[in-house]
Design an enzyme around this catalytic site. Structure first.
Site, PDB file in Angstrom:
ATOM      1  CG  ASP A  60      -2.281   0.418   1.018  1.00 32.87           C
ATOM      2  OD1 ASP A  60      -2.454   1.503   0.442  1.00 32.87           O
ATOM      3  OD2 ASP A  60      -3.206  -0.304   1.409  1.00 32.87           O
ATOM      4  CG  ASP A  79      -4.398   5.485   1.188  1.00 29.91           C
ATOM      5  OD1 ASP A  79      -5.414   4.804   1.367  1.00 29.91           O
ATOM      6  OD2 ASP A  79      -4.158   6.529   1.837  1.00 29.91           O
ATOM      7  CD  GLU A 136      -8.836   5.114  -1.326  1.00 30.57           C
ATOM      8  OE1 GLU A 136      -9.696   4.818  -0.508  1.00 30.57           O
ATOM      9  OE2 GLU A 136      -7.826   5.785  -1.019  1.00 30.57           O
ATOM     10  CG  HIS A 158      -9.115  -1.715   4.417  1.00 24.65           C
ATOM     11  ND1 HIS A 158      -8.961  -1.649   3.049  1.00 24.65           N
ATOM     12  CD2 HIS A 158      -8.645  -0.535   4.893  1.00 24.65           C
ATOM     13  CE1 HIS A 158      -8.429  -0.502   2.716  1.00 24.65           C
ATOM     14  NE2 HIS A 158      -8.218   0.203   3.817  1.00 24.65           N
ATOM     15  CG  ASP A 159     -11.415   1.846   4.040  1.00 27.45           C
ATOM     16  OD1 ASP A 159     -10.885   1.716   5.152  1.00 27.45           O
ATOM     17  OD2 ASP A 159     -10.831   2.349   3.068  1.00 27.45           O
TER      18      ASP A 159
END
Ligand code: NOJ
Length: 547
Positions: free
Chosen positions: A98, A199, A252, A317-318
């Site tokens: 990430d 990210d 993202e 994961h969000d």
């Protein structure tokens, strides 16, 4: 390996904190990932994306980095990462990290130096504006809904943070900062990392500080840091570095709209692919609308068809799990959603646990939430004041909790689900005795084996990798149906995403073809295709045209 290998590939997202704990501290670790690589190979995936494992005070579980080039001891060491990369490569799996470069932790040495005086070398690594307390430079709000500026007494100035105040934003306008970031990225490429999930990448550029927000609806509040003019300079520099290292990258990139996203990805784009967020929209209680889900994915597929590339996903994961938010919690729902998204144009990702239909948590006390904030506590109190019962108030406050997706991986039905020998850092889902990897592997009808078949199908099919996307019965509010077409080859996919029987209208152009159903372990196969096809709850079918 050909340049377009990723079009045939599937990624698997690992949230390391909740994957497998091998040293008995209740927290997953890198050795845990290494131990389960053969399991991932059995599933058939081609690469893994691991959420941040770098040194971090963990205010945002690793998305607040204090050292980009070292590993948080709770996860292991650089030697563990070396072993992970070697073992993964030996199995033919690529490894993505990430890349969190919109912000650092406020404990990063750069920020500590930056805040210490106005004339230090690192001052301009961040966004600082002199000012008086209680009088921030503008009205920008962070994604948390509070002022995006925090006053710092030492230099009597404000710093910018679009996430939490412990995550100050890096100033990408500063070429020295950019070079430091590029050096760090090269360090990981030299280490053997194959690529990155990028990210918050569309937020790197910020508007001029004198721009006030006037539109508080939709994307308005985030306008000053969403895909702002000038970002292309940074993206072009990043692309050069990624290309020079043959990296796989997935951005993202909220704020990059579907008509524009094509140019961000694919052959000439800044990154290999993009994660769009829109299809995952949910209401305040975290319920998603199926018609919207289908309509948004359909729009993105059409807009990206000329040459863009999507990272396809249902979970991460969000956000709470798909079966919980869009489905009825059942295994049948997990399978229908799997088929619906997996054969779209793009590269599918599976989030850990999705392959065994994990379904989130049922909280009975506020203290069970890991990501509980002062705001949640205040909201809870206000619901109680409005007359809700404690459980109702808790359900409201926790509806959107990221914990639902972060609960420990369910490996078996032993007391801690095979995740740890200690107390897990976050509570386990109570259904782990029913939904776990061991059980899924022993049931040939499990969601696991459906994913295994879908992954294998993608590996072999140029039609799925390259074919155009064509909607079928566009506007259907329950059944997601589409074709993939490449020359003479055609695929027909249909999935009823509701708990009710639904009708699908098929045009003559489809009915004229001779179709053969692909065996994906569906309960009932579809004998004949008709003008109005009735599909039971969560039924799915995939056909290929007979040549
Ligand atoms: C997106 C990540 O997915 C999320 O977990 C994180 O909190 C924010 N970016 C900030 O880094």
């Amino acid at each position: 390996m050909t340049a377009d290998w990723y079009k045939y590939a599937t990624g698997y997202q690992i949230y390391p904190r909740s994957f497998l704990d091998t040293n008995g501290d209740g927290i997953g670790d890198i050795q845990g990932v290494i131990e389960k690589l053969p399991y991932l190979k059995q599933l058939g995936v081609d690469f893994i994306w691991i959420n941040p494992v770098f040194k971090s005070p963990n205010k945002d579980n690793g998305y607040d980095i204090s050292d980009y080039q070292d590993i948080n001891p709770e996860y292991g060491t650089l030697d563990d990462v070396r072993e992970l990369v070697d073992e993964a490569h030996a199995l033919g799996l690529k490894v993505l990290f990430d890349l969190v470069v919109n912000h650092t932790s406020d404990k990063h040495p750069w920020f500590c130096a930056s805040r210490s005086s106005k004339d230090n070398h690192y001052r301009d690594f961040y966004h600082w504006v002199e000012g008086k307390e209680d009088c921030p430079p503008n009205n920008w709000k962070s994604f948390k809904g509070e002022s995006a500026w925090t006053y710092d007494e030492t230099t009597q100035s404000y710093y910018l943070h679009i996430f939490d105040k412990s995550q100050p934003d890096l100033n990408w306008k500063n070429p020295k900062l950019r070079q430091a970031i590029y050096d760090m990225i090269q360090f990981w490429f030299d280490f053997g990392i194959d690529g990155f999930r990028l990210d918050a990448i569309s937020h790197l550029q910020k508007a001029a500080y004198d721009r006030q927000v006037t539109d508080w609806e939709g994307d308005g509040p985030w306008g000053p840091f969403m895909n702002v003019e000038g970002i292309k300079t940074y993206m072009t520099e990043l692309k050069a570095l990624f290309d020079a290292n043959g990296a796989l990258t997935v951005g993202e990139a909220s704020g990059v709209r579907s008509p524009e996203a094509s140019s961000w990805t694919g052959d000439g784009g800044y990154m290999t692919m993009i994660f769009e967020w829109e299809h995952n929209a949910r209401d305040a209680d975290n319920h998603g609308s199926i018609p919207d889900f289908i309509a948004v994915l359909n729009r993105w597929q059409k807009d990206m068809d000329p040459g863009g590339w999507c990272g396809l996903y249902l979970e991460n994961h969000d956000i709470p799990r798909i079966v919980q938010s869009f489905g009825d919690g059942s295994v049948a729902a997990s399978k229908a959603f799997a088929v619906a998204y997996f054969l779209l144009r793009g590269t599918p990702f599976i989030y850990q646990g999705q392959e065994i239909a994990m379904s989130g948590l049922h909280f009975t006390e506020l203290s069970q939430l890991d990501s509980v904030t002062v705001r949640d506590v205040k909201a809870y109190d206000s619901y109680i004041e409005k007359g809700l019962t404690p459980q109702e108030a808790l359900d409201k406050v926790s509806a959107w909790s990221r914990d639902h997706a972060r609960s420990p991986m369910q490996w078996d039905d032993s007391p801690k689900a095979g995740f740890t020998s200690a107390e897990p850092w976050l509570m386990l889902s109570s259904n782990y005795t029913e939904r776990n990897v061991k059980k899924a592997l022993s049931d040939k009808n499990s969601t696991f084996y459906l994913y295994q078949k879908l992954i294998a199908l993608r590996h072999e099919s140029k039609l799925i990798a390259e074919g155009h996307y064509c909607p079928v019965d566009e506007g259907n509010a329950a059944v997601f149906a589409y074709q993939r077409i490449l020359g003479d080859e055609e695929l027909l996919v249909m999935a009823n995403l509701t708990r009710h029987t639904a009708l699908l209208k098929l045009p003559d152009s489809i009915l004229e073809n001779d179709w053969q159903e692909i065996d994906l372990g569906q309960d009932v196969s579809c004998e004949t295709l008709t003008k109005e096809l009735s599909l039971p709850a969560y039924a799915y079918h995939v056909f290929e045209k007979r040549q």
